[in-house]
Design an enzyme around this catalytic site. Structure first.
Site, PDB file in Angstrom:
ATOM      1  N   ASN A 286       0.826  -1.206   0.000  1.00 46.39           N
ATOM      2  CA  ASN A 286       0.000   0.000   0.000  1.00 46.39           C
ATOM      3  C   ASN A 286       0.865   1.262   0.000  1.00 46.39           C
ATOM      4  O   ASN A 286       2.093   1.181  -0.088  1.00 46.39           O
ATOM      5  CB  ASN A 286      -0.974  -0.015   1.179  1.00 46.39           C
ATOM      6  CG  ASN A 286      -0.254   0.031   2.516  1.00 46.39           C
ATOM      7  OD1 ASN A 286       0.891   0.470   2.618  1.00 46.39           O
ATOM      8  ND2 ASN A 286      -0.924  -0.412   3.565  1.00 46.39           N
ATOM      9  N   GLY A 449     -32.591 -40.064  27.580  1.00 43.77           N
ATOM     10  CA  GLY A 449     -32.572 -41.462  27.193  1.00 43.77           C
ATOM     11  C   GLY A 449     -33.553 -41.789  26.091  1.00 43.77           C
ATOM     12  O   GLY A 449     -33.405 -42.791  25.394  1.00 43.77           O
ATOM     13  N   GLY A 509     -25.413 -39.135  32.513  1.00 43.61           N
ATOM     14  CA  GLY A 509     -24.095 -39.743  32.645  1.00 43.61           C
ATOM     15  C   GLY A 509     -23.134 -38.888  33.439  1.00 43.61           C
ATOM     16  O   GLY A 509     -23.455 -37.807  33.925  1.00 43.61           O
ATOM     17  N   ASP A 550     -27.343 -33.571  33.295  1.00 47.77           N
ATOM     18  CA  ASP A 550     -28.668 -32.968  33.320  1.00 47.77           C
ATOM     19  C   ASP A 550     -29.143 -32.635  34.730  1.00 47.77           C
ATOM     20  O   ASP A 550     -29.861 -31.652  34.940  1.00 47.77           O
ATOM     21  CB  ASP A 550     -29.693 -33.859  32.602  1.00 47.77           C
ATOM     22  CG  ASP A 550     -29.630 -35.311  33.051  1.00 47.77           C
ATOM     23  OD1 ASP A 550     -28.930 -35.609  34.038  1.00 47.77           O
ATOM     24  OD2 ASP A 550     -30.273 -36.154  32.397  1.00 47.77           O
ATOM     25  N   GLU A 599     -25.211 -38.054  41.858  1.00 46.89           N
ATOM     26  CA  GLU A 599     -25.919 -39.132  41.157  1.00 46.89           C
ATOM     27  C   GLU A 599     -26.884 -39.793  42.135  1.00 46.89           C
ATOM     28  O   GLU A 599     -26.700 -40.939  42.580  1.00 46.89           O
ATOM     29  CB  GLU A 599     -24.927 -40.149  40.587  1.00 46.89           C
ATOM     30  CG  GLU A 599     -24.170 -39.658  39.367  1.00 46.89           C
ATOM     31  CD  GLU A 599     -25.078 -39.501  38.157  1.00 46.89           C
ATOM     32  OE1 GLU A 599     -26.227 -39.990  38.199  1.00 46.89           O
ATOM     33  OE2 GLU A 599     -24.645 -38.870  37.171  1.00 46.89           O
ATOM     34  N   HIS A 602     -28.586 -43.311  41.752  1.00 43.58           N
ATOM     35  CA  HIS A 602     -27.824 -44.553  41.891  1.00 43.58           C
ATOM     36  C   HIS A 602     -27.370 -44.792  43.326  1.00 43.58           C
ATOM     37  O   HIS A 602     -26.363 -45.453  43.573  1.00 43.58           O
ATOM     38  CB  HIS A 602     -26.645 -44.529  40.922  1.00 43.58           C
ATOM     39  CG  HIS A 602     -27.076 -44.471  39.489  1.00 43.58           C
ATOM     40  ND1 HIS A 602     -27.717 -45.513  38.861  1.00 43.58           N
ATOM     41  CD2 HIS A 602     -27.012 -43.464  38.576  1.00 43.58           C
ATOM     42  CE1 HIS A 602     -28.008 -45.165  37.622  1.00 43.58           C
ATOM     43  NE2 HIS A 602     -27.588 -43.916  37.424  1.00 43.58           N
TER      44      HIS A 602
END
Length: 740
Positions: A286, A449, A509, A550, A599, A602
């Site tokens: 330029n 799921g 998970g 989640d 969790e 479980h």
């Protein structure tokens, strides 16, 4: 705090947006209102100085020209546009069918520092007559050239409103100083990146007058670089023997703060290109100080006569797009290499300090200390022929519509006096972009799921549009469907006037939220272990992506939107195909050292219980999840113990039948409610509605039960990536903190 219509604190963009929204609401109610015509058209003057800034200004000029009822366009041409050695590029403006109102010869030849200063002075002498004659309402100035500084100085002194494009960016050389000086003179700003917006705010610019628009050249660039005749264009510039992805585009400009060093780098680049022995299209530098010496170096090395080289002064932007898009590599220090080339994934070798500080994609390899030919040659070897993911750092292709709305929102009756925001704002304020016209939104994904749900969710948690599909069984099919659905949602968001800021994904998970990886999932979601979700989604959508379990997402959503507001510590239980949970302790989300701190589904409640999806026996999920209830309903129906008098059973048997039978007083059911008594909370299986309910609190702690509601899960997902003023996200430390 919500802002109300008519509040003086509203910025012009919000006022315009609310006006449009109110008009739409009245039309929906069947009210016919007379269309308000402005008293006169907005007179906009666009001033262009060189071939580079015209590529950014042309899309805006076309947009203004296409709305003659709203705008009156005036075009001023000056600078290197009018110099034969630089291609007389004003002709391409005329070829685009724009009427040039004024041509100002403002360049003093010499290509050194003194000539640049004299050119600014000459422009300041000539501009007042032109601006006084045109009397524009607003002047649009682009970038960081010394010509643009003269334009901004003249307009500011003559009380003409200035809109500055691409302010707030950081590069090298004197351009930084000029760019920031223009920003201080300008009344309005249309910047390209979030970081540039943050810089402008830190420079005490009024955030209500800053538009995060993106780069205007991307509007044309992203839709027109795939042309069937691209090989014809390439061959017209480089010859018939050239092949796609087998040539180089070189563009090197002077660094005005270190001219001698930039000339040395230019010579080393040419030597490396000669040794690399590939077809090369090289653009003349330029008009900055030092360009004359660089041209002498090029001619001394015989580049213009070399069979592998084609040296040119100017290439039309539409053709230049094709050449950069299909090049094997781009080399030099042009801003095109760090900006436009990233949109194509073209590999770039960036030399020297001219672009230091620019935001770049992964396609750019920097050789900042380019002090040897071998170093540049090695960089070419590493980059040539590669392809990189496309980057949209500098725009998404919708900059011009945003700028047009921004211009229409300018209130000419307000005082012209510019105001600054002192003191310098905190870092977090730079994230406040509610002044942008569109509805700020997130793309929310709930991957369960059974179903895959995607939604566009605004900052208040309202679902604008939702997509629900069955969750595929295989990983490949699931990812393909996920990306396809997200892409469809992003396209729809443009029509819905929503700007997608990021993506939040909730899934079952054990999830590492720091890396965006599903470490292990139960067999409710097949082929869902050791899965990197963040990288493929981010690469495909060009958006930041957050991923979490989640149950954790549910806890975050309850903390922000639900029953957890104002509660320091609580646990959330979510029921659906499986059972999950999230724990907030002292206002922080608990992940646990192995990312399975909550969790809750479980937790084993019976050693002799049924097998759970996690492989254990007697878990709460094995008793009380949607899948477990469905299994129990089928067993009872097979034994003819499910149906009650007055109860209709329609195949297939689901958990709803079991719940209905329990409500009707069936004493034969082995209700899984007792599983929840071990939590110390009241279990309530609800089917008609899925609103969160509060259980028995203990001190400041309590339990919140969330049902399998698609809307709730999608709001949870969106919360991962929606940024709020009163929220501090500490993703790196795997915790979230709020000032509640």
């Amino acid at each position: 705090m919500d802002k109300h219509p008519g509040n003086l604190s509203l910025n012009p963009h919000e006022l315009y947006f609310q006006t449009i929204q109110r008009s739409r609401e009245k039309m929906e109610r069947g009210l016919i209102e007379e269309h308000h015509q402005p008293e006169r058209r907005l007179r906009v003057c666009v001033a262009t100085c060189n071939r580079a800034d015209y590529s950014k200004l042309a899309p805006i000029m076309f947009g203004i020209k296409s709305h003659p009822d709203d705008f009156e366009l005036e075009v001023v041409v000056l600078g290197s546009h009018l110099i034969d050695d630089y291609g007389n590029t004003y002709r391409m403006i005329e070829q685009d069918d724009f009427d040039i109102g004024s041509k100002l010869h403002t360049i003093v030849r010499g290509e050194d520092e003194a000539a640049m200063v004299e050119s600014v002075g000459l422009a300041l002498v000539k501009l007042p007559d032109v601006l006084q004659r045109l009397n524009p309402d607003i002047l649009i100035v682009h970038g960081d050239r010394f010509d643009a500084l003269a334009l901004a100085t003249a307009a500011a002194l003559m009380n003409i409103r200035i809109l500055h494009l691409e302010g707030g960016e950081v590069s090298g050389t004197i351009d930084d100083s000029i760019r920031h000086a223009i920003s201080k003179l300008a009344h309005y700003h249309a910047c390209c990146t979030r970081r540039a917006e943050q810089h402008l705010i830190a420079m005490c610019e009024d955030h209500s007058r800053i538009l995060l628009a993106g780069c205007p050249s991307y509007d044309k660039l992203l839709v027109s670089h795939h042309r069937e005749d691209y090989m014809d264009i390439i061959k017209s510039w480089l010859g018939d023997a050239v092949k796609d992805n087998d040539y180089i585009v070189a563009s090197q400009h002077p660094v005005t703060t270190d001219i001698q060093h930039s000339i040395k780098i230019y010579g080393l680049m040419l030597d490396a290109l000669l040794s690399f022995n590939k077809k090369t299209l090289i653009l003349f530098p330029n008009i900055d100080a030092g360009s004359k010496e660089m041209v002498r170096v090029m001619r001394k090395k015989g580049i213009e006569q070399h069979p592998n080289f084609r040296a040119v002064k100017h290439i039309p932007f539409e053709q230049f797009i094709q050449l950069v898009c299909h090049a094997g590599c781009m080399i030099g220090n042009s801003s095109c290499g760090v900006r436009e080339a990233g949109a194509f994934g073209t590999p770039v070798v960036n030399l020297g300090s001219r672009q230091t500080g620019r935001e770049t994609g992964e396609n750019v390899l920097h050789v900042r200390d380019a002090d040897t030919q071998n170093k540049i040659y090695h960089a070419l070897e590493l980059q040539f022929g590669k392809r990189y993911p496309c980057s949209k750092i500098y725009g998404d292709g919708n900059a011009v519509p945003r700028i047009m709305k921004f211009l229409l929102s300018v209130n000419l009756n307000k005082p012209l006096q510019k105001t600054f925001r002192f003191p310098i704002v905190k870092d977090c304020i730079s994230q406040d972009i509610d002044h942008i016209l569109e509805t700020q939104s997130a793309l929310a994904i709930d991957l369960g799921g059974t179903n895959l749900r995607v939604a566009i969710v605004d900052m208040r948690g309202n679902i604008v549009k939702k997509y629900t599909l069955p969750n595929p069984k295989s990983y490949d099919a699931r990812m393909n469907l996920l990306i396809k659905t997200c892409a469809e949602a992003i396209r729809d968001a443009v029509q819905l006037n929503c700007r997608i800021l990021g993506v939040g994904l909730s899934t079952g998970g054990r999830v590492n939220p720091q890396e965006g990886v599903v470490l292990h999932s139960t067999n409710l979601i097949q082929e869902w272990s050791s899965v990197d979700l963040r990288t493929p989604l981010s690469d495909a959508l060009h958006l930041p992506v957050w991923v979490d379990n989640d149950g954790n997402c549910a806890a975050l959503a309850e903390k922000k939107f639900g029953h957890g507001r104002g509660v320091d510590s609580f646990a959330t239980v979510i029921t659906g195909t499986g059972i999950g949970g999230g724990i907030i302790h002292n206002n922080e989300l608990i992940h646990g050292s192995t990312f399975c701190g909550a969790e809750l589904g479980h937790i084993m409640v019976s050693l002799e219980g049924p097998e759970c999806s996690c492989g254990s026996h007697g878990c709460i999920e094995a008793y009380a999840s949607g899948k477990a209830l469905q299994r129990e309903a089928k067993r009872l129906d097979d034994e003819d113990l499910l149906k009650m008098e007055g109860m209709k059973i329609v195949e297939p048997i689901t958990a709803i039948h079991l719940i209905t039978a329990a409500k009707m007083g069936n004493s034969k059911l082995k209700c899984s409610q007792q599983s929840f008594h071990s939590f110390g909370c009241r279990y309530h299986q609800h089917s008609a509605h899925c609103k969160p309910i509060t259980g028995h609190p203990v001190g400041s702690a309590g339990f919140i039960l969330s049902g399998p509601c698609a809307e709730d899960h999608l709001r949870e997902s969106s919360f991962l990536c929606t940024e709020y003023q009163d929220s501090l996200f500490r993703l790196g430390g795997a915790s979230f903190t709020w000032s509640c």
